[in-house]
Design an enzyme around this catalytic site. Structure first.
Site, PDB file in Angstrom:
ATOM      1  N   CYS A   1      -7.718  57.572  30.014  1.00 25.40           N
ATOM      2  CA  CYS A   1      -7.095  58.540  29.112  1.00 25.40           C
ATOM      3  C   CYS A   1      -6.993  59.912  29.751  1.00 25.40           C
ATOM      4  CB  CYS A   1      -7.911  58.656  27.837  1.00 25.40           C
ATOM      5  SG  CYS A   1      -8.587  57.085  27.328  1.00 25.40           S
TER       6      CYS A   1
ATOM      7  N   GLY B   1     -10.913  50.081  19.539  1.00 19.78           N
ATOM      8  CA  GLY B   1     -12.028  51.009  19.622  1.00 19.78           C
ATOM      9  C   GLY B   1     -11.668  52.388  19.086  1.00 19.78           C
ATOM     10  N   THR B   2     -10.488  52.849  19.399  1.00 16.95           N
ATOM     11  CA  THR B   2     -10.068  54.190  18.956  1.00 16.95           C
ATOM     12  C   THR B   2     -10.044  54.271  17.435  1.00 16.95           C
ATOM     13  OG1 THR B   2      -8.757  54.472  20.961  1.00 16.95           O
ATOM     14  CG2 THR B   2      -8.219  55.900  19.097  1.00 16.95           C
TER      15      THR B   2
HETATM   16  C1  LIG Z   1     -11.678  51.829  25.777  1.00 20.95           C
HETATM   17  C2  LIG Z   1     -12.661  52.588  24.980  1.00 20.95           C
HETATM   18  C3  LIG Z   1     -12.336  53.034  23.686  1.00 20.95           C
HETATM   19  C4  LIG Z   1     -10.990  52.822  23.075  1.00 20.95           C
HETATM   20  O1  LIG Z   1     -10.767  51.480  22.712  1.00 20.95           O
HETATM   21  P1  LIG Z   1      -9.259  50.996  22.445  1.00 20.95           P
HETATM   22  O2  LIG Z   1      -9.431  49.603  21.925  1.00 20.95           O
HETATM   23  O3  LIG Z   1      -8.564  51.044  23.772  1.00 20.95           O
HETATM   24  O4  LIG Z   1      -8.669  51.914  21.448  1.00 20.95           O
HETATM   25  C5  LIG Z   1     -13.300  53.735  22.979  1.00 20.95           C
HETATM   26  N1  LIG Z   1     -14.504  53.978  23.505  1.00 20.95           N
HETATM   27  C6  LIG Z   1     -14.863  53.553  24.730  1.00 20.95           C
HETATM   28  C7  LIG Z   1     -16.225  53.849  25.252  1.00 20.95           C
HETATM   29  C8  LIG Z   1     -13.936  52.865  25.515  1.00 20.95           C
HETATM   30  O5  LIG Z   1     -14.280  52.481  26.737  1.00 20.95           O
END
Ligand SMILES: *Cc1c(COP(=O)(O)O)cnc(C)c1O
Length: 385
Positions: free
Chosen positions: A326, A71-72
């Site tokens: 985080c 996601g990041t």
């Molecule tokens: C966990 C999360 C992310 C980050 O995703 P990762 O795969 O851990 O990098 C980004 N946005 C939201 C809303 C999340 O809950």
């Protein structure tokens, strides 16, 4: 000791079905998908099939899915990539004050390094953005609107379709972080008019380190990584084949079980909230009462620090968190609750419980017997009380 994991918005275990699907791609089927011989082509085929499954699940073609490390990365790619590729069109971006750090920090980066102006929309007491404020914030040089689908701390769902209409009417790209929506809500990028959409594997019982960015054809975006011609030459690097296969399996299962899980989550979160609220004074629900993803329950227990509750719950095998994974540990009050106008003392006293499909009514019964005495004990010790 009983273990009750209630932090599924931070991460989930890898489900058995997902692990089984991944295993062959660590061992027998280890080919590089760029190799022309059959071992490589088996890997290529597995990636193609996975792309197909995910595209299908979000109402688009396989070709519009770009695999990332999570996601990041997807959020960074969308925001920095669009900023870089559209510098001559304009340097204004609109986002919201309640975004994940993976959106807020790239926004700060483009402000600092590329001379962008970023508008951070405020939210109401439930964490919803105001569409009129959004319209008023649009300028001639606005190139991107990035507003999340569902909030990771409170579960509040944004009016994505209305936002996309406003973006389209003004010819502005619309990106949404749908990490917390995937598997919990229908996400149809065509129907919702989304141009870019971020997903992550490990929030839906897939492995960590894999995610995707939906990228509508025609969106002008700079490549995220340079190297080979992987992922439409936008994201170079040998594909994470087991991760991709596991992610697709997780999407498939989430889609299959979404209705069933929603009913379960509604029941568990209601039982939890009703049970706590009946027996305790001065506890408050954060987030929208109805318009939120059904697995998330964010509660402020007045007079007690969130951190100390989390540590004391841990001693009873209950895993929950303060705010997002985080920001917890920083002792800063949550920027999300702060933006919602939750007073600092209540923001500091919040705990997020996020349920998963392996949770049961017995888990909730256990919480209802363990949590109130812990909070009562901490309240007795509290100088704030
Ligand atoms: C966990 C999360 C992310 C980050 O995703 P990762 O795969 O851990 O990098 C980004 N946005 C939201 C809303 C999340 O809950």
């Amino acid at each position: 000791m009983k273990r009750v994991y209630l932090d599924h918005n931070a991460t989930t275990p890898v489900s058995k079905e997902v692990l089984d699907a991944m295993m062959p791609y660590f061992t027998e089927e280890y080919g590089n998908a760029s190799s022309v011989y059959s071992l490589g082509q088996n890997a290529r085929h597995a990636i193609d099939e996975s792309r197909e499954i995910i595209g299908n699940a979000i109402g688009t073609e396989a070709a519009d899915i770009i695999f990332t490390s999570g996601g990041t990365e997807s959020d960074n790619f969308a925001i920095k990539g669009v900023a870089m590729a559209n510098l001559n069109k304009g340097r204004h971006v609109i986002t919201s004050a309640v975004e994940h750090m993976a959106v807020l920090e790239p926004c700060r980066f483009i402000e600092k390094e590329l001379g962008f102006d970023v508008t951070y929309l405020s939210v109401d007491k439930y964490g919803m953005v105001d569409l009129n404020q959004l319209k008023d914030s649009i300028r001639k040089d606005t190139i991107l609107i990035s507003i999340m689908f569902a909030n990771n701390e409170t579960g509040t769902i944004q009016p994505v379709k209305e936002i996309s209409k406003i973006a389209a009417a003004n010819k502005i790209y619309f990106h949404t972080d749908a990490v917390q929506a995937l598997g919990k809500l229908p996400v149809d990028v065509e129907e919702l008019g989304i141009d870019m959409c971020s997903f992550s594997g490990h929030k839906i019982y897939g492995p960590k380190g894999i995610g995707a960015l939906y990228l509508r054809k025609g969106v002008k975006i700079a490549a995220f990584q340079h190297g080979g011609h992987h992922e439409r030459s936008k994201r170079a690097g040998t594909e994470n084949v087991p991760g991709i296969v596991g992610f697709a399996k997780a999407v498939e299962i989430a889609r299959r079980d979404m209705k069933k899980n929603e009913a379960l989550f509604k029941n568990l979160t209601k039982k939890m909230w009703d049970g706590l609220n009946k027996n305790m004074k001065e506890i408050y629900l954060n987030g929208h009462p109805e318009n939120r993803v059904s697995n998330t329950l964010n509660i402020s227990f007045k007079y007690v620090e969130g951190e100390s509750m989390v540590l004391n719950f841990d001693m009873k095998g209950i895993y929950a968190s303060t705010g997002s994974a985080c920001t917890s540990g920083s002792l800063e009050p949550s920027h999300v609750l702060n933006a919602m106008g939750v007073p600092p003392d209540l923001a500091q006293s919040s705990v997020r419980f996020s349920f998963g499909y392996e949770n049961t009514e017995e888990d909730v019964d256990y919480c209802l017997s363990e949590i109130p005495p812990i909070v009562e004990r901490l309240r007795k010790m509290s100088p704030l009380c």
